[in-house]
Design an enzyme around this catalytic site. Structure first.
Site, PDB file in Angstrom:
ATOM      1  N   GLY A 193       0.321   0.754   9.095  1.00  0.00           N
ATOM      2  CA  GLY A 193      -0.910   0.282   8.470  1.00  0.00           C
ATOM      3  C   GLY A 193      -0.652  -0.410   7.135  1.00  0.00           C
ATOM      4  O   GLY A 193      -1.440  -1.265   6.710  1.00  0.00           O
ATOM      5  N   GLU A 222       0.170  -3.790   8.030  1.00  0.00           N
ATOM      6  CA  GLU A 222      -1.080  -4.419   8.487  1.00  0.00           C
ATOM      7  C   GLU A 222      -1.958  -4.792   7.291  1.00  0.00           C
ATOM      8  O   GLU A 222      -2.593  -5.850   7.278  1.00  0.00           O
ATOM      9  CB  GLU A 222      -1.808  -3.471   9.454  1.00  0.00           C
ATOM     10  CG  GLU A 222      -1.039  -3.344  10.766  1.00  0.00           C
ATOM     11  CD  GLU A 222      -1.556  -2.247  11.668  1.00  0.00           C
ATOM     12  OE1 GLU A 222      -1.712  -1.099  11.185  1.00  0.00           O
ATOM     13  OE2 GLU A 222      -1.797  -2.509  12.852  1.00  0.00           O
TER      14      GLU A 222
HETATM   15  N1  CAA Z   1       1.652   9.600   6.372  1.00  0.00           N
HETATM   16  C1  CAA Z   1       1.649  10.789   5.778  1.00  0.00           C
HETATM   17  N2  CAA Z   1       2.651  11.223   4.995  1.00  0.00           N
HETATM   18  C2  CAA Z   1       3.698  10.402   4.835  1.00  0.00           C
HETATM   19  C3  CAA Z   1       3.773   9.131   5.425  1.00  0.00           C
HETATM   20  C4  CAA Z   1       2.665   8.725   6.234  1.00  0.00           C
HETATM   21  N3  CAA Z   1       2.619   7.512   6.823  1.00  0.00           N
HETATM   22  N4  CAA Z   1       4.931   8.549   5.078  1.00  0.00           N
HETATM   23  C5  CAA Z   1       5.577   9.426   4.274  1.00  0.00           C
HETATM   24  N5  CAA Z   1       4.823  10.550   4.137  1.00  0.00           N
HETATM   25  C6  CAA Z   1       5.137  11.754   3.381  1.00  0.00           C
HETATM   26  C7  CAA Z   1       6.127  12.653   4.161  1.00  0.00           C
HETATM   27  O1  CAA Z   1       5.472  13.467   5.117  1.00  0.00           O
HETATM   28  C8  CAA Z   1       6.740  13.459   3.042  1.00  0.00           C
HETATM   29  O2  CAA Z   1       5.829  14.459   2.670  1.00  0.00           O
HETATM   30  P1  CAA Z   1       6.381  15.922   2.210  1.00  0.00           P
HETATM   31  O3  CAA Z   1       7.113  15.652   0.906  1.00  0.00           O
HETATM   32  O4  CAA Z   1       5.129  16.717   2.047  1.00  0.00           O
HETATM   33  O5  CAA Z   1       7.303  16.399   3.288  1.00  0.00           O
HETATM   34  C9  CAA Z   1       6.784  12.443   1.876  1.00  0.00           C
HETATM   35  O6  CAA Z   1       5.837  11.418   2.200  1.00  0.00           O
HETATM   36  C10 CAA Z   1       8.156  11.816   1.780  1.00  0.00           C
HETATM   37  O7  CAA Z   1       8.514  11.277   3.069  1.00  0.00           O
HETATM   38  P2  CAA Z   1       9.967  11.505   3.726  1.00  0.00           P
HETATM   39  O8  CAA Z   1      10.480  12.862   3.417  1.00  0.00           O
HETATM   40  O9  CAA Z   1       9.863  11.130   5.182  1.00  0.00           O
HETATM   41  O10 CAA Z   1      10.824  10.411   2.896  1.00  0.00           O
HETATM   42  P3  CAA Z   1      12.047   9.526   3.387  1.00  0.00           P
HETATM   43  O11 CAA Z   1      12.542   8.829   2.169  1.00  0.00           O
HETATM   44  O12 CAA Z   1      13.008  10.335   4.192  1.00  0.00           O
HETATM   45  O13 CAA Z   1      11.424   8.418   4.400  1.00  0.00           O
HETATM   46  C11 CAA Z   1       9.797   6.813   5.148  1.00  0.00           C
HETATM   47  C12 CAA Z   1      10.474   7.485   3.944  1.00  0.00           C
HETATM   48  C13 CAA Z   1      10.812   5.953   5.907  1.00  0.00           C
HETATM   49  C14 CAA Z   1       8.667   5.943   4.633  1.00  0.00           C
HETATM   50  C15 CAA Z   1       9.273   7.914   6.121  1.00  0.00           C
HETATM   51  O14 CAA Z   1       8.451   8.814   5.370  1.00  0.00           O
HETATM   52  C16 CAA Z   1       8.470   7.414   7.274  1.00  0.00           C
HETATM   53  O15 CAA Z   1       9.026   6.990   8.277  1.00  0.00           O
HETATM   54  N6  CAA Z   1       7.115   7.448   7.157  1.00  0.00           N
HETATM   55  C17 CAA Z   1       6.237   7.146   8.247  1.00  0.00           C
HETATM   56  C18 CAA Z   1       6.167   5.658   8.541  1.00  0.00           C
HETATM   57  C19 CAA Z   1       5.283   5.426   9.737  1.00  0.00           C
HETATM   58  O16 CAA Z   1       5.523   5.908  10.823  1.00  0.00           O
HETATM   59  N7  CAA Z   1       4.194   4.643   9.548  1.00  0.00           N
HETATM   60  C20 CAA Z   1       3.241   4.347  10.563  1.00  0.00           C
HETATM   61  C21 CAA Z   1       2.080   5.314  10.496  1.00  0.00           C
HETATM   62  S1  CAA Z   1       0.934   5.138  11.851  1.00  0.00           S
HETATM   63  C22 CAA Z   1      -0.040   3.805  11.444  1.00  0.00           C
HETATM   64  O17 CAA Z   1       0.140   3.188  10.404  1.00  0.00           O
HETATM   65  C23 CAA Z   1      -1.127   3.510  12.445  1.00  0.00           C
HETATM   66  C24 CAA Z   1      -1.865   2.241  12.184  1.00  0.00           C
HETATM   67  O18 CAA Z   1      -1.375   1.162  12.436  1.00  0.00           O
HETATM   68  C25 CAA Z   1      -3.256   2.255  11.731  1.00  0.00           C
END
Ligand code: CAA
Length: 263
Positions: free
Chosen positions: A114, A117
């Site tokens: 998102g 997006e």
């Molecule tokens: N939603 C909620 N929480 C998130 C998040 C997200 N999209 N991205 C990161 N966080 C949170 C993690 O859960 C974590 O929280 P805690 O400290 O409570 O555990 C904190 O942020 C730090 O994240 P990481 O420990 O994962 O940090 P990292 O440095 O290892 O990785 C990252 C960073 C690559 C951004 C990884 O967090 C990640 O892959 N995030 C998700 C990305 C993703 O999948 N985005 C798509 C979401 S779905 C969407 O967007 C649908 C749509 O089109 C409308």
């Protein structure tokens, strides 16, 4: 009209300067994940900015670590298809999509799902060398749900869009620049200032010409957009009836690899 006096939880709005309004996403501990409240706050500001003739251009930015890492997966984890279809977020996306004045995204760090997006809703994306772009929803057992399948494809072309939407891989700022997603790349500490410089230039042009130029450029890719967006929205909602979607979100939250079953 004032922006800085209004207190928001998830964004910071800087005082209007030279016709340029800067909105900073401000959930640093969650990589600026776009929970419903954050999107609603952006929409509230844009509604006011559209009415305010002193606002000539808006810059959206995050921090050095992230523009935004996507929808808030924790908020989204237990949603049903009906929840997704009735999601209030759609109204915020509509405000952003229909905003008539130029929007510039100044992106450093992660710009995912998102978040990407949201950047693609902007008219210009400038990025720091450290930026990472992607649509990693496939890793969660879902697909992009805020126009990613459509805008990514119209910007990158089918093959590159498939490359990233189907694998969830991230692309570097350089790859995003070469693919046409990003207009210019800067040193990360300069990204916001450079975006503001572009915004200030636009702010000096004739406002009605700017508005019509934006509308006209968008027409180049808009004709198929509405039907594509409607299909994407339904497909996104249907995926919330699968056990794989629940598995994907649970695996992310519990920091383990997902096991998908095709159900
Ligand atoms: N939603 C909620 N929480 C998130 C998040 C997200 N999209 N991205 C990161 N966080 C949170 C993690 O859960 C974590 O929280 P805690 O400290 O409570 O555990 C904190 O942020 C730090 O994240 P990481 O420990 O994962 O940090 P990292 O440095 O290892 O990785 C990252 C960073 C690559 C951004 C990884 O967090 C990640 O892959 N995030 C998700 C990305 C993703 O999948 N985005 C798509 C979401 S779905 C969407 O967007 C649908 C749509 O089109 C409308």
């Amino acid at each position: 009209m004032t922006y800085s006096l209004q207190l928001f939880d998830d964004i910071i709005t800087n005082p209007l300067k030279d016709g340029v309004l800067v909105i900073q996403l401000n959930r640093p501990n969650e990589f600026n994940a776009l929970r419903t409240k954050l999107l609603d706050e952006i929409a509230q500001v844009l509604v006011r900015a559209e009415e305010d003739e002193n606002v000539r251009c808006v810059v959206l930015t995050g921090n050095q670590k992230a523009f935004a890492a996507g929808a808030d997966i924790k908020e989204m984890a237990t949603k049903s298809p009906a929840d997704v279809l009735r999601d209030p977020r759609a109204a915020s996306w509509k405000v952003i999509r229909n905003f008539k004045k130029p929007l510039i995204a100044a992106v450093n760090g992660y710009c995912l799902g998102g978040g990407n997006e949201l950047a693609m809703h902007c008219d210009i994306i400038v990025a720091g060398e450290n930026a990472k772009f992607g649509q990693p929803e496939i890793n969660l057992g879902i697909i992009p749900g805020a126009g990613g399948t459509q805008r990514f494809t119209s910007l990158l072309g089918k093959s590159k869009a498939m490359r990233y939407v189907l694998t969830g891989d991230f692309m570097s700022a350089k790859q995003a620049y070469e693919a046409g997603l990003v207009a210019e790349i800067f040193a990360p500490e300069e990204t916001l200032d450079q975006a503001i410089n572009i915004a200030k230039k636009i702010a000096q042009k004739a406002p009605i010409a700017v508005e019509l130029a934006k509308e006209a450029v968008l027409k180049a890719s808009d004709s198929l957009l509405e039907s594509g967006l409607a299909f994407e929205r339904k497909a996104f909602a249907v995926l919330f009836s699968t056990s794989d979607q629940k598995e994907g979100a649970d695996a992310f939250i519990n920091k383990r690899p997902p096991v998908y079953k095709g159900s």
